[in-house]
Design a protein around this motif. Structure first.
Motif, PDB file in Angstrom:
ATOM      1  N   GLU A  94      40.020  50.488  45.279  1.00 50.86           N
ATOM      2  CA  GLU A  94      38.651  49.995  45.434  1.00 50.86           C
ATOM      3  C   GLU A  94      38.192  49.230  44.195  1.00 50.86           C
ATOM      4  O   GLU A  94      37.477  48.227  44.307  1.00 50.86           O
ATOM      5  N   ALA A  95      38.604  49.688  43.003  1.00 53.67           N
ATOM      6  CA  ALA A  95      38.247  48.968  41.783  1.00 53.67           C
ATOM      7  C   ALA A  95      38.899  47.590  41.767  1.00 53.67           C
ATOM      8  O   ALA A  95      38.259  46.584  41.424  1.00 53.67           O
ATOM      9  N   ARG A  97      39.948  45.893  44.401  1.00 54.10           N
ATOM     10  CA  ARG A  97      39.358  45.067  45.469  1.00 54.10           C
ATOM     11  C   ARG A  97      38.018  44.488  45.023  1.00 54.10           C
ATOM     12  O   ARG A  97      37.705  43.322  45.290  1.00 54.10           O
ATOM     13  N   SER A  98      37.226  45.298  44.330  1.00 50.96           N
ATOM     14  CA  SER A  98      35.939  44.800  43.832  1.00 50.96           C
ATOM     15  C   SER A  98      36.146  43.687  42.817  1.00 50.96           C
ATOM     16  O   SER A  98      35.401  42.701  42.801  1.00 50.96           O
ATOM     17  N   GLY A  99      37.171  43.850  41.971  1.00 54.76           N
ATOM     18  CA  GLY A  99      37.464  42.806  41.000  1.00 54.76           C
ATOM     19  C   GLY A  99      37.868  41.508  41.660  1.00 54.76           C
ATOM     20  O   GLY A  99      37.439  40.427  41.260  1.00 54.76           O
ATOM     21  N   ASN A 101      37.107  40.584  44.734  1.00 53.55           N
ATOM     22  CA  ASN A 101      35.947  40.038  45.447  1.00 53.55           C
ATOM     23  C   ASN A 101      34.945  39.374  44.503  1.00 53.55           C
ATOM     24  O   ASN A 101      34.126  38.553  44.940  1.00 53.55           O
ATOM     25  N   SER A 102      35.008  39.746  43.208  1.00 54.11           N
ATOM     26  CA  SER A 102      34.083  39.140  42.239  1.00 54.11           C
ATOM     27  C   SER A 102      34.503  37.726  41.843  1.00 54.11           C
ATOM     28  O   SER A 102      33.726  36.989  41.249  1.00 54.11           O
ATOM     29  N   ARG A 133      38.165  41.769  34.689  1.00 54.56           N
ATOM     30  CA  ARG A 133      36.924  42.349  35.210  1.00 54.56           C
ATOM     31  C   ARG A 133      37.096  43.799  35.655  1.00 54.56           C
ATOM     32  O   ARG A 133      36.101  44.479  35.894  1.00 54.56           O
ATOM     33  N   VAL A 134      38.337  44.245  35.784  1.00 50.28           N
ATOM     34  CA  VAL A 134      38.562  45.612  36.260  1.00 50.28           C
ATOM     35  C   VAL A 134      39.039  46.541  35.151  1.00 50.28           C
ATOM     36  O   VAL A 134      39.329  47.702  35.407  1.00 50.28           O
ATOM     37  N   PRO A 137      36.370  49.501  34.776  1.00 53.54           N
ATOM     38  CA  PRO A 137      36.444  50.415  35.920  1.00 53.54           C
ATOM     39  C   PRO A 137      37.740  51.221  35.955  1.00 53.54           C
ATOM     40  O   PRO A 137      37.729  52.420  36.261  1.00 53.54           O
TER      41      PRO A 137
END
Length: 204
Positions: A94-95, A97-99, A101-102, A133-134, A137
């Protein structure tokens, strides 16, 4: 003292190995969650939802006492390692994937317009930008994983917490013993935080 050292080294080994495996599995799951194939995206989503919505202690108990019932036996350390790694992989995914998507959508579209495949655009364009970016996290997940290894003591692994419990049974000095154990966890967490900040500066 030897029991404390053994427990500390077991905790360090369990943390490092579990996090490395969680990164690998989490990366695969994250890719599944972002590829434009509904079946694969569904499989990734199922993995994340199943693993992160069941407590880690439940997974540890299931692995340690359930796997032998179906003929799968491993040393206790490696059984705990597998449960922790697969559990934390859901959070890593999830971390990541969020990175991803950013990163601006136009970056991936531009890569594909230049003739890169989805895999190539992920590898050469999207993931490198998402990496920096990750870092924080992932560092938070690594710290949480370090603390979560204490649960391995509940199923018999002689980690730092389990060693502290044994020593306390002999000395009956819970304040001294568990303060010492807590300071060891603090050192590990601080080390992860410092390493993450150094890596973040390097990637920046």
């Amino acid at each position: 003292m030897s029991l404390v050292l053994e427990g500390f080294l077991t905790t360090v080994a369990l943390t490092l190995l579990s996090f490395a495996a969680a990164l690998l599995v989490g990366l695969v799951v994250a890719v599944l969650r972002i590829v434009p194939v509904p079946l694969l995206r569904g499989a990734g989503a199922v993995y994340v939802e199943v693993w992160r919505n069941v407590p880690l202690l439940a997974w540890l108990v299931l692995f340690v006492f359930g796997l032998p019932e179906v003929g799968l036996t491993m040393p206790l350390f490696w059984t705990a390692f597998a449960a922790i790694a697969l559990y934390e992989a859901a959070f890593v995914a999830e971390a990541l994937r969020s990175g991803v998507n950013s990163v601006a959508t136009g970056q991936g579209e531009a890569a594909r317009a230049l003739g890169l495949s989805v895999r190539q655009s992920l590898r050469h364009v999207v993931l490198p930008q998402a990496a920096r970016r990750v870092v924080q996290p992932l560092a938070n997940i690594a710290i949480a994983l370090t603390m979560a290894t204490a649960l391995a003591g509940a199923v018999g692994v002689v980690d730092l917490t389990r060693a502290a419990q044994r020593i306390n049974l002999e000395l009956a000095q819970p304040l001294l013993v568990f303060t010492g154990a807590g300071l060891c966890y603090l050192v590990l967490a601080a080390g992860i935080g410092l390493g993450a900040r150094a890596l973040e500066r390097r990637l920046a």
